[in-house]
Design a protein around this motif. Structure first.
Motif, mmCIF file in Angstrom:
data_model
loop_
_atom_site.group_PDB
_atom_site.id
_atom_site.type_symbol
_atom_site.label_atom_id
_atom_site.label_comp_id
_atom_site.label_asym_id
_atom_site.label_seq_id
_atom_site.Cartn_x
_atom_site.Cartn_y
_atom_site.Cartn_z
ATOM 1 N N ALA A 37 0.833 -1.205 0.000
ATOM 2 C CA ALA A 37 0.000 0.000 0.000
ATOM 3 C C ALA A 37 0.864 1.251 0.000
ATOM 4 O O ALA A 37 0.581 2.229 0.686
ATOM 5 N N ALA A 38 1.943 1.214 -0.796
ATOM 6 C CA ALA A 38 2.805 2.378 -1.022
ATOM 7 C C ALA A 38 3.312 3.002 0.279
ATOM 8 O O ALA A 38 3.306 4.220 0.444
ATOM 9 N N GLY A 39 3.769 2.162 1.199
ATOM 10 C CA GLY A 39 4.353 2.654 2.438
ATOM 11 C C GLY A 39 3.419 2.642 3.619
ATOM 12 O O GLY A 39 3.862 2.798 4.770
ATOM 13 N N HIS A 40 2.128 2.426 3.395
ATOM 14 C CA HIS A 40 1.162 2.416 4.502
ATOM 15 C C HIS A 40 1.521 1.374 5.551
ATOM 16 O O HIS A 40 1.446 1.623 6.757
ATOM 17 N N ASN A 41 1.930 0.180 5.095
ATOM 18 C CA ASN A 41 2.191 -0.898 6.036
ATOM 19 C C ASN A 41 3.387 -0.599 6.937
ATOM 20 O O ASN A 41 3.365 -0.875 8.139
ATOM 21 N N GLU A 42 4.423 0.003 6.376
ATOM 22 C CA GLU A 42 5.579 0.380 7.195
ATOM 23 C C GLU A 42 5.188 1.443 8.219
ATOM 24 O O GLU A 42 5.622 1.389 9.374
ATOM 25 N N LEU A 43 4.383 2.403 7.813
ATOM 26 C CA LEU A 43 3.918 3.425 8.759
ATOM 27 C C LEU A 43 3.101 2.786 9.879
ATOM 28 O O LEU A 43 3.215 3.191 11.048
#
Length: 306
Positions: A37-43
């Protein structure tokens, strides 16, 4: 990945509670990717870890999968050394940490020798930004070439009762070189004892398509006799089967709700003996599932290694 909409709607607050429940139960491995999800998961993972000690978690991060503005796979991989360093910079910021424990290219970049990619990660290990080097969805030749450059901790690859291709040669090569297996897709994206939800990306998966789905559901139903005898759920039997294939194999389960954590942890108490394993092989022999793991255009590119 499942916490970032890949299989349908999710709630960030519930996802954070799920991660906390997992850590509270003694779990340590958190697997993510900078393209989920374009970085959502890392956030999301970074948010969950703000309230915990960094040492409570082993962070495994994949990189290199490029996306379109709509958030779909662009069909392009980027594992150039300069891209490796750039991707990690953004991951560290989103995760709120100064290092990741395992860093790995998500897929083989056919334009970049694996030696160059692994060499770049090895430099990041020397600099303290990365602890260990991993691989994902590559074949035996690539594994050997990568291991000749630097120590490889593990290979992340799909492995389940429905996906046993690694038994052909990849598993033997990893064992020869002392490389562990991080097995994902253990529940076949929910087909084996999971919700079998049809949200997110699941309808496009070949094993969920009409005709294939009914065949695969029938295979799973045959496992009920084993689960009943073990006083376990179908999911727990599937997890236990993967774990029983060797101490060097770690199943990764994509739990999305706190209640699933308890079920996942309880699977460690399910013991399968030789007779159980033989019976499971009879019920679901290798190659029995109908449909590929992914649509043909999204199948992992292993550089012609199979």
């Amino acid at each position: 990945m499942g916490m970032s909409g890949a299989y349908g709607h999710t709630d960030d607050d519930e996802s954070v509670r799920t991660i906390h429940a997992y850590l509270d139960a003694g779990g340590t491995l958190l697997d993510t990717g900078d393209f989920y999800a374009a970085g959502h998961n890392e956030l999301l993972v970074g948010r969950a870890l703000r309230e915990r000690s960094r040492d409570d978690a082993v962070l495994s991060v994949k990189f290199g999968e490029l996306l379109t503005p709509a958030g779909m796979p662009a069909g392009i991989k980027d594992a150039r050394p300069e891209a490796v360093r750039n991707f990690l910079t953004y991951s560290l910021r989103r995760l709120g940490t100064d290092h990741v424990d395992i860093y790995r290219p998500a897929r083989l970049d056919p334009q970049v020798p694996i030696e160059d990619t692994i060499g770049a990660i090895a430099e990041l290990v020397e600099q303290g930004y990365v602890r260990h080097i991993g691989l994902s969805e590559v074949g035996s030749d690539t594994i050997r070439r990568a291991a000749a450059v630097a120590p490889i901790s593990d290979l992340q690859i799909e492995y389940s009762l429905f996906s046993r291709e690694i038994e052909d040669d990849v598993l033997a090569v990893c064992r020869e070189l002392g490389i562990g297996i991080t097995a994902y897709g253990v529940l076949a994206k929910g087909l084996i004892g999971g919700s079998g939800a049809t949200g997110g990306a699941l309808p496009m998966m070949p094993r969920f398509r009409p005709g294939n789905r009914e065949h695969n559901d029938a295979l799973v139903a045959d496992l009920a006799e084993i689960a009943e005898a073990k006083h376990a759920t179908l999911a727990q039997v599937a997890i236990a089967w993967v774990a029983a294939q060797g101490d060097d194999i770690v199943p990764v389960i994509g739990s999305r709700r706190p209640g699933q954590i308890e079920t996942m942890i309880a699977s460690t108490a399910v013991t399968l003996d030789r007779e159980d394993l033989a019976r499971i092989d009879e019920l679901i022999p290798k190659g029995a599932a109908k449909g590929g793991r992914y649509p043909e255009q999204h199948m992992p590119d292993r550089g012609g290694e199979g």
